[in-house]
Structure formats: C-alpha cells, structure tokens
Design an enzyme around this catalytic site. Structure first.
Site, PDB file in Angstrom:
ATOM      1  N   TRP A 182       4.013 -55.309 -33.722  1.00  0.00           N
ATOM      2  CA  TRP A 182       4.745 -54.160 -34.290  1.00  0.00           C
ATOM      3  C   TRP A 182       5.344 -54.587 -35.612  1.00  0.00           C
ATOM      4  O   TRP A 182       5.358 -55.774 -35.959  1.00  0.00           O
ATOM      5  CB  TRP A 182       5.801 -53.657 -33.291  1.00  0.00           C
ATOM      6  CG  TRP A 182       7.106 -54.395 -33.197  1.00  0.00           C
ATOM      7  CD1 TRP A 182       8.273 -54.109 -33.830  1.00  0.00           C
ATOM      8  CD2 TRP A 182       7.386 -55.559 -32.368  1.00  0.00           C
ATOM      9  NE1 TRP A 182       9.265 -55.004 -33.466  1.00  0.00           N
ATOM     10  CE2 TRP A 182       8.750 -55.894 -32.567  1.00  0.00           C
ATOM     11  CE3 TRP A 182       6.619 -56.334 -31.491  1.00  0.00           C
ATOM     12  CZ2 TRP A 182       9.365 -56.968 -31.910  1.00  0.00           C
ATOM     13  CZ3 TRP A 182       7.220 -57.404 -30.853  1.00  0.00           C
ATOM     14  CH2 TRP A 182       8.580 -57.718 -31.063  1.00  0.00           C
ATOM     15  N   ASP A 194       9.845 -52.272 -27.327  1.00  0.00           N
ATOM     16  CA  ASP A 194      10.144 -52.437 -25.894  1.00  0.00           C
ATOM     17  C   ASP A 194       8.888 -52.553 -25.039  1.00  0.00           C
ATOM     18  O   ASP A 194       8.950 -52.450 -23.818  1.00  0.00           O
ATOM     19  CB  ASP A 194      10.975 -51.233 -25.392  1.00  0.00           C
ATOM     20  CG  ASP A 194      12.432 -51.365 -25.828  1.00  0.00           C
ATOM     21  OD1 ASP A 194      12.854 -52.503 -26.122  1.00  0.00           O
ATOM     22  OD2 ASP A 194      13.121 -50.332 -25.901  1.00  0.00           O
ATOM     23  N   TRP A 230       3.804 -56.857 -26.401  1.00  0.00           N
ATOM     24  CA  TRP A 230       2.731 -56.828 -27.397  1.00  0.00           C
ATOM     25  C   TRP A 230       1.650 -57.886 -27.106  1.00  0.00           C
ATOM     26  O   TRP A 230       0.665 -57.983 -27.854  1.00  0.00           O
ATOM     27  CB  TRP A 230       3.296 -56.954 -28.805  1.00  0.00           C
ATOM     28  CG  TRP A 230       3.881 -55.636 -29.245  1.00  0.00           C
ATOM     29  CD1 TRP A 230       5.177 -55.220 -29.122  1.00  0.00           C
ATOM     30  CD2 TRP A 230       3.150 -54.532 -29.790  1.00  0.00           C
ATOM     31  NE1 TRP A 230       5.312 -53.932 -29.574  1.00  0.00           N
ATOM     32  CE2 TRP A 230       4.095 -53.483 -29.987  1.00  0.00           C
ATOM     33  CE3 TRP A 230       1.808 -54.311 -30.133  1.00  0.00           C
ATOM     34  CZ2 TRP A 230       3.715 -52.250 -30.513  1.00  0.00           C
ATOM     35  CZ3 TRP A 230       1.440 -53.096 -30.662  1.00  0.00           C
ATOM     36  CH2 TRP A 230       2.394 -52.071 -30.847  1.00  0.00           C
ATOM     37  N   THR A 256       8.666 -64.520 -29.219  1.00  0.00           N
ATOM     38  CA  THR A 256       8.266 -63.669 -30.343  1.00  0.00           C
ATOM     39  C   THR A 256       8.469 -64.384 -31.680  1.00  0.00           C
ATOM     40  O   THR A 256       9.471 -65.115 -31.857  1.00  0.00           O
ATOM     41  CB  THR A 256       9.100 -62.357 -30.318  1.00  0.00           C
ATOM     42  OG1 THR A 256       8.937 -61.731 -29.038  1.00  0.00           O
ATOM     43  CG2 THR A 256       8.652 -61.393 -31.397  1.00  0.00           C
TER      44      THR A 256
END
Lengths: 166, 387, 166, 387
Positions: free
Chosen positions: C94, C142, C145, C157
């Site tokens: 994202w 949320d 990914w 992340t």
C-alpha cells in the site's frame, strides 16, 4: 493445628506480597525446618512453591498443586478438576504426592492436561515436589501429557485426588 | 477545507516551494531482504521456553550475542526441539504442527534450516510420536561424524528414531523403555546412550540401516529418588558431565559399549551446604573445554522439589580441581551456554520473577557482567545454542 | 527551519515521555495548527502519530511511517527498507504520502510487508495519514499485504520512498 | 536422610497419625469437561485484535459479560473473521492456517463451531483468497433467512464467496472490484451490498445457485477523501448506520435493488467541533434498537489520520432526535457492542496505551460504569459479539 495455621498464614502472605503469583519463591520451607517450631515433614519449596495450608484452586500455592506444571484450568473456563468447554481430558497423566496440612495426610494426586486448544495463557504455575526428569516419566511434568490424544495441543492442567498416599 | 486550513495549506505551499529549491529530492529506495550477519561465534539461537499463551507458536530467535540485536526468527511449532549441525550449516528443527492451528491432523517433522539464510531447505516426516517437551537440548542429537540425527519419542512409551542425514529418511525406531534423553557417542556414529529410571545408563548400537545390533546397561550410576541427575549433559571430550539435584558432578563415558563413570564429587563446601545451596533451573549447566570450567545455576534454601528454581547465583567450577573458582549474582538464569573459544563468553537466559526472557553476557573467566539485554527480549527463553 | 526543529524536538520529547512508544498520542498537531506558530500544512496526528522532523527508522514517529501499520522490521533483524533474513518481500503493497519537514516535500511512500514468518512482535506502530478503509484498497493498511505471496504469514513491515508526491 | 530430617520425619509421622484419626480421607476426585455456562445474553465473544507477537495464533475468547470470567477459547488462526448465526447455535470461524505453523501450504476455511460446546462440527474449504484483515465484523456475514454465508475475499482484487449453509458448499464467487465490506439485505437472502471507493454502494443479487443475476450501483453516498465512512455498519431495522471520519451519521437502506440513504446528519455540536472531537477506533460504533441510541467512540484534537485513535470518551446519540444524550470517559475503547435487550448493557474493549485488552461494562441508558476487567484479560482485543 491453629498455631501452624497462623504461622503458615503469615508466611504465605509474605510469600504472596514479596513475589508475583507466578514466580513464587517462599521461605516457608526454612521456617518449618530451621525455625524453632516443631518441624513438620520438610515441605518442598521450589519455583512456585506450594503451601499445605492453602486450599484455593485458582492460586499456585494450593496444596494439591505440589507437582503442578502448567496453566491452571480454573483460570481458563474450567475448574481445579474439570477441563474448559471445547477441550478434552488427556488420556495419560503424571502423579504427585502432596501433603494436606489440614488433615496431615499425603495424597496421591493425578495431573491431567486439557487438550485440543492452544495454551490458555492464564495462571502459569510450576511446583515440583518429588518431580523427576523424564527417565521417571510417571512423575515428570515437563512433557506435554496431551501427547496421546488425537488432539494433542496443550491448553491447561487440572489435578485430582486419587487416594491417600499412606 | 475550512478557510483556516486553506490558508495554512497556501502558506505551507509557499514555504514548501521555497524549501524545495534548496534541497534535492530524497533518492528512490528499494526493498529487499537483509543479509544475515555472519556468525562470529557469538550468534545465539534461543528457543522460547513454551510461551505461556501461544504454545503452538514457539519460536527460535536468532540474536547477536555481542549487541543482543534480533537477527531473525524461525518457527519452533508446538513443544519443538532444535539443534545445530556440527558443521554449523544446518539448524535441525524437530517439532509438531496441527492442520487447524491448535486442532486437526498432527504432523511431526524435522525441518532442515540453512543457518546462512534461515530458510528451510527440506524436511523429514516423522511418526506422530516425537517427545513434546519443554525445551531441553537432549532430545534432538546429531551422531558422531554427522551421519545420523537421533530424535526422542514419547507416547509416553519412549524410543529413539534414527534419521540418515545423507538421505533424510527415517531408518528405524529403537525402543528405550524407561529411559529418556539422547547422548551420542563421540566416536561411533552408530551408538548412543540414554539415562534410565533405575539409575543406570543404556548404551545402544545400530548398523547403517538403523537396525539395533546390541545394547548394554551400565551399573547403577545415580539414585533417581535421593539425588537425581538433571537430564542436560554437557560434552567434555569423550565424557558427558551431569550435575545432580544435590550438587554432585557425574562424569560419564558413553563412548564405549557400556557406560562408565568416575566417582562423583561435590563442589558445594560445608558453609554453602548448610545454607542448602543447590543447582536448579531447566538447562543451568555449561562447560568450556578451553578453560576447563563448569558453569552451574545455583539457589539457596534448596529442598525436595526446588530443582527448577531459577539461579540466584552462577557458580564456576574447575572440573580438574573439583573446586568453585567464581560466583556471580544472577537475574534468575534458567539456561546457560558458553561460546566455543579461548576466553569464552558465558550467556544466560533469565526468568526474573514476572519479567521473562532477558539475556546476560559474562566474561567466562572472571564472571564479570559484560551486558544484559532488555527484560522482554524473549517471552520465556529456552536452551541457547552458540556455535 | 531551526525554530520549527526546536519546537518539534521539544514536542516529540514530551510525546515520548508522556506515552509509551507504541501508543503514542501527541499534541504535535495542535501545536502546529492552534499555536501561535506559522501553521504548516496540518500534519496528521493519530494513534502513533508521526513527526515530519523525526528521522530514526526504529521509532514509530519517523516521518516516513505516516501511513504505517505493523511491526517495524528495523526491530526484527531487517532495516527500515529491508526484510529480515528468512522472510520474503510482499508482492503487493500500500502507499502513503508523507511530509518530510527537512526539505518541506511530501513523498510517495510504499509500504511492503515481510512474509513467511509469524509476526515479529517488536515495535508495533500504527499511523494513518490519508489512510482509508478497504474500499480504497491501495491506501488501506488493515489488511495483510502478504496476501498475494505463496508464503503469506505476516512478520513485519518496511517502507520505501518511491518518489516526490509533487 | 540426615539425622535432623529423620527426627523431623519421625515426629511428623507421629503427628500425622494423631491428625489422621481425627479426619476422614478426602474423597477421590474425577476429571471431566466443564459445561459451558448457558448464554444469558451477556456472553461475550471477543477475538484478539491481531496480537502483535503471535499473528498465526489469534483466538476468540468466550467471556462472561457479567463477571469477566473466561469461559472458553477457540482458535481464530491467522487474520481470521468470525460471526454468530442468527439462531445463536453456530459460530462461523473464517480463517487461514499454514501447514508448518507460519509457512508451508495455506488453507483458508470456514469452521462451524457449536456455541453450546465450543467444538468444531464441520468446515468448508475456501479458495486461498479470503481477506486476511485486522478484525472488523463486515467480512463474514450470514444472509437474510440464514440461507447463505458471505465471505469477503481480497487478493487484493476483491470478491465475495457465497456458501450454501444447508450443504456447507461454496456456490460461487462474485467479483466486487473496488468495493469492500459485506452488508446483507435484511429481507432477501440472495442480496448483499458493499461500499465502493468512488463513494457509492454496489447492490448485488444472486440466485439459489449463487449465480449473479444483477447489480445496481447507488448514487454518490459519501466522499472517501474528505469524509470517509468507517467500514463497520450497524443494523437499524431495514437500514444500516455508518459514521464518517468527521462525525456524520449515514443511514443507508440496502434492502432494495439499489442502495439509498437519508440525508446524513452530524451529532457534533459547535463547541465540540472547535475542539475537533471526531470518531475513532477499529469498531467504535454500536446501536441498540431497544433505546434507539447509537454509541460512538470519540477523541479530541482530531486531524487527518486520527481515525484509529482509541476513544477518550464514548458518546450516546439519539438517532431519532440527532442529539448527543450522554458522554462518558473511556479507557481507550477500540470496539463497542450492546446486549440485545431492553435497558441494554454497553461493552467496550479497551486498548489504553501500553495496557492491551481490558473490557468495560456500562449501563446502556445512563453510561454508568458497571465494571472493568483486569487490564490484560485480552492481548489486544477485537470485535465483540453479544447475542
């Protein structure tokens, strides 16, 4: 017995105050052995020591938990002797011999795990009276006693009196 | 946008223009996978001792012993065991998984992780009977010559499965009723020993097909009721050192066809005996062949049942001279390990009441504390492997 | 910019002192908007608010983490942009648009998850500048990914600058 | 045994004999499985919002809403969703498992748990594309008449899988590109709606084979950039109530073949608007048809990006009169739910900085705090389901 009760009471309070419930290190043993009191049978004291006067199944120092290693089902939706809903009682179990100061008798206690759910995570309690390494499997508490169940994931542990140890 | 914010945006835009002229844009960046820091001999592999709340998601943490930085992580499944190969290239991960997280079909497996990338290369499926135990380092053992991998089973009937490391196939299962723990002979690949409940040691030989070809039971080596041996033995050349609940050192030679031991000796002096200092913890024993010292986690006021008490002190014992040569305060050590070098480092995994899983580094010769990690580096801590 | 720096510095210290790193609630936003200072573009402040002056990749209020949700790989054996050994970079990611006060520019930042291991458990950080629910999937943080990877278990992340947002 | 201990043992034995005569032996005890306490309408099902350290071992906790006692637990796997059937008999658990804990083959599945025993009765295997998301309650929805179970997918292309609850078979997968969240029509089993990134809602009809038979897109209902809708909608008869980032209430009717909404209205007065009070959190909206009140988690100093801030206050809003009728301090509520009864109870799952996962019970009419659990009852907390 009241003399003992009061002393034990004071001792287990210091025990609770000084240490968190989980990592309970008490000097109760020394009180009995080294102190001026009439020494009872040397009561085991270890990491999460139990107190023969303590009768609350949700507390780690409950007299019946003298060879307990695991999470107390009484904090997980079960009781001191019943597994939580959704789990199954382990087919095999280990045994301990625990002194109940209220009647001065030692009882044979069988510890069963409750199986089929990931571990409950509440009330971890470890005490090791007469517990021995795995070459004495029947009195060893560091293995997953759900091992023989088709659903062998460990959730929590219960204990039941199976007789007087004589 | 409300007028106030529009004004702010306008002003900001002006400011931004002014600013931008002064600076070049920051460069484009790219993701990727970091290289694992090469093992300088201080890389720690520490499994989480059965984390209270997530037994099906135990992990092996890879930690830089010099800085306590986290370097990586591998799943240790449910009640897993692990070991590092003699050539340091492979981490053996023997564990159990369930098809629906905490229920469903059970799969017991040994996975072979590459220790330079932490990626699993291959695996060996096991019969669903491997010993699901708290973390001790004697349930998954590579044989001499790195030919076989020996896996402890318990249903609770005990046995040992033999894996041929060249083919990764399970060759056989050898029954070892009433005995537990695996101690590989340091010379013969086809020989291991195990400790038994009658105080003896059983030595078993098997051929290159994994078939048992002989077993010999030793004389009585210890009294399991009065002075049991902690199951974690540490290698000292041909011998394996054990400590007993009351603090006696048993040096047992498993290399022959029957186990033999020297006369056990105690390292606890009279004063300490009076204060009832005793060994305790889950893996509180380590030995360095470089300085000949045995390291033991100790606690005072020891009584029947206190053998799992985390250490209040760590003692250093000279094995040749049978004397304590150093003592240091401990944060509740439950596991000890030494680095494999002259002037070794001693590492302890501590479980100080309530605060689970800190790691401390000591100078192995002086027992000086060189550093302690943050208190919750681990969730529970387990056996350490330092290669 | 130094005036801003000192004020921001003081504010982020209060921010750090008053609240644990994870649940960082700061008043930095109000300082800029309501205060007497020349208000910059309204800088988003949310649960785990970021600070456009902050350049430490292991801290939750690092300017590039303005739309971050997850555990910082820099605390897990990776770096701010590199996944830890043994994991793989997510195939999809994202994006966020974050202001870097040092050069006054807003940058397009792409957030990728690192996949194939259970979650790292260190340095959880959640900030949501211009983040929107899943009906705007490209800017939604949320979801896992790692979803498109063959090994889709979420570990941590990372974030990378992919260009100036103009 | 040393003489001292032998004396002690002897004396103790005498004492024991004296004592024993006075007491009968304690009775033999038996293990078993405890009965689950029947649901009095205050039984809480709370999933752990993605516990930071063990994402593959999320759980659904069953908690007694009156006493906060733990009643039981079920695995919610990795990024799972759950829902309770209209007849309260079944808990639908849609989640993902990996064959080797955190790696290996991925299995997406819906498990059907019996809510009277917490035991899984059966399951439906799904294509490995279900939406792996933090816990929101709009990704697993039972249709009207309890005929179908609708499962949100994301790869990240979005779609909805239709399961026939009588056969537990997956009938079809209906593409819903650019849209997310499932809102079942309250009348037609074969109809659901979903919110889309262009600010519209898409209504889809399907036949008894799960085959799409028509779809209609609404007019623009909201502006996703300037005032986005939180994705958690709550049922109010035929309608579904949503709140926006800036505190506007959108009452949308999904029952027809195209979605329609009344004019949105705000419940934030001028003074509170000045202090920039805004809704926030992951599931901070609940509605009770019994008292017509909407409950919303709110925080001050709201700005762009503050929409996940745990609540500093919980506001009670009268939906008919569009006014705030009560406010109460909150311990960082992230999820709200009300019991389904006259004079409802309001429950909140709180994430007060640092202390994750406490639960608070309020009187739904007066917002008086009736009780708060211990701070770490849960590890993170997630959507609550009270039937």
């Amino acid at each position: 017995m009241s003399l003992f009760d009061r002393t034990a009471e004071k001792a287990s309070r210091t025990l609770a105050r000084r240490t968190s419930r989980r990592g309970v290190l008490s000097t109760l043993g020394r009180l009995f052995v080294g102190g001026a009191l009439m020494p009872l049978l040397p009561i085991d004291r270890t990491y999460g020591r139990t107190d023969p006067h303590q009768t609350d199944a949700t507390q780690c120092d409950y007299w019946k938990y003298c060879a307990m290693d695991g999470q107390l089902c009484s904090c997980c939706g079960g009781t001191g002797t019943q597994c939580p809903p959704g789990t199954e009682v382990s087919k095999v179990s280990w045994v301990g011999t625990c002194l109940n100061a209220h009647d001065g008798k030692s009882y044979l206690v069988s510890y069963s795990d409750c199986c089929g759910r990931s571990s409950c995570g509440q009330c971890y309690c470890s005490a090791n009276v007469r517990e021995r390494p795995g070459y004495e499997m029947a009195i060893h508490n560091d293995v997953n006693w759900c091992m023989a169940n088709s659903q062998s994931s460990y959730h929590c542990t219960v204990s039941v009196i199976v007789g007087v140890a004589g | 946008m409300s007028p106030r914010t529009r004004l702010a945006a306008g002003v900001a835009a002006v400011l931004a223009l002014v600013a931008r002229a002064a600076w070049a844009d920051l460069p484009i960046e790219h993701t990727g996978v970091a290289q694992l820091k090469p093992d300088n001999g201080h890389r720690l592999y520490i499994v989480d001792k059965f984390p209270p709340a997530h037994a099906i998601d135990s992990r092996i943490h890879v930690i830089d012993g010099d800085t306590f930085a986290i370097l990586g992580q591998m799943s240790n499944g449910s009640f897993g065991s692990f070991a590092i190969s003699a050539d340091h290239k492979t981490l053996f991960n023997a564990t159990t998984f369930f098809s629906r997280g905490d229920h469903g079909a059970r799969t017991d497996v040994v996975e072979y992780y590459d220790t330079s990338t932490l990626i699993p290369r291959s695996e060996t499926l096991l019969a669903p009977k491997r010993a699901m135990t708290n973390q001790y380092s004697v349930f998954l053992v590579e044989s001499a010559g790195a030919k076989y991998l020996l896996v402890q089973n318990a249903t609770p009937a005990t046995s040992v499965s033999v894996i041929d490391l060249s083919t990764k196939a399970v060759l056989s299962e050898i029954e070892t009723a009433g005995c537990f723990g695996i101690y590989a002979s340091s010379k013969l690949p086809g020989r291991f020993a195990t400790l038994c409940g009658d105080g003896t040691a059983l030595t078993v030989d098997f051929d290159t097909h994994g078939k048992e070809v002989g077993r010999r039971r030793s004389s009585t080596l210890f009294d399991p009721d009065k002075d049991a041996l902690f199951i974690t033995g540490v290698k000292m050349g041909e011998r394996t050192l054990f400590i007993s609940f009351l603090g006696n050192v048993h040096s047992i030679d498993f290399s022959g066809d029957v186990a033999k031991q020297d006369t056990p000796w105690s390292f606890i002096g009279a004063a300490d005996k009076a204060a009832r200092w005793r060994p305790g913890g889950y893996g509180n024993i380590a030995y360095s062949p470089f300085n000949g010292q045995l390291y033991v986690g100790m606690h005072p006021n020891g009584v029947e049942g206190s053998h799992k008490t985390p250490a209040e002190e760590i003692w250093k014992v000279d094995v040749a001279r049978h004397v304590v040569t150093g003592r240091v305060k401990s944060d509740g050590a439950n596991y000890l390990q030494v680095s494999k070098e002259a002037h070794p480092l001693l590492f302890s995994v501590n479980v100080k009441e309530g605060i689970q899983g800190s790691v401390t580094r000591y100078d192995g010769d002086t027992l000086k504390v060189l550093g302690t990690s943050k208190p919750d580096l681990l969730e529970g801590g387990g056996p350490i492997w330092v290669e």
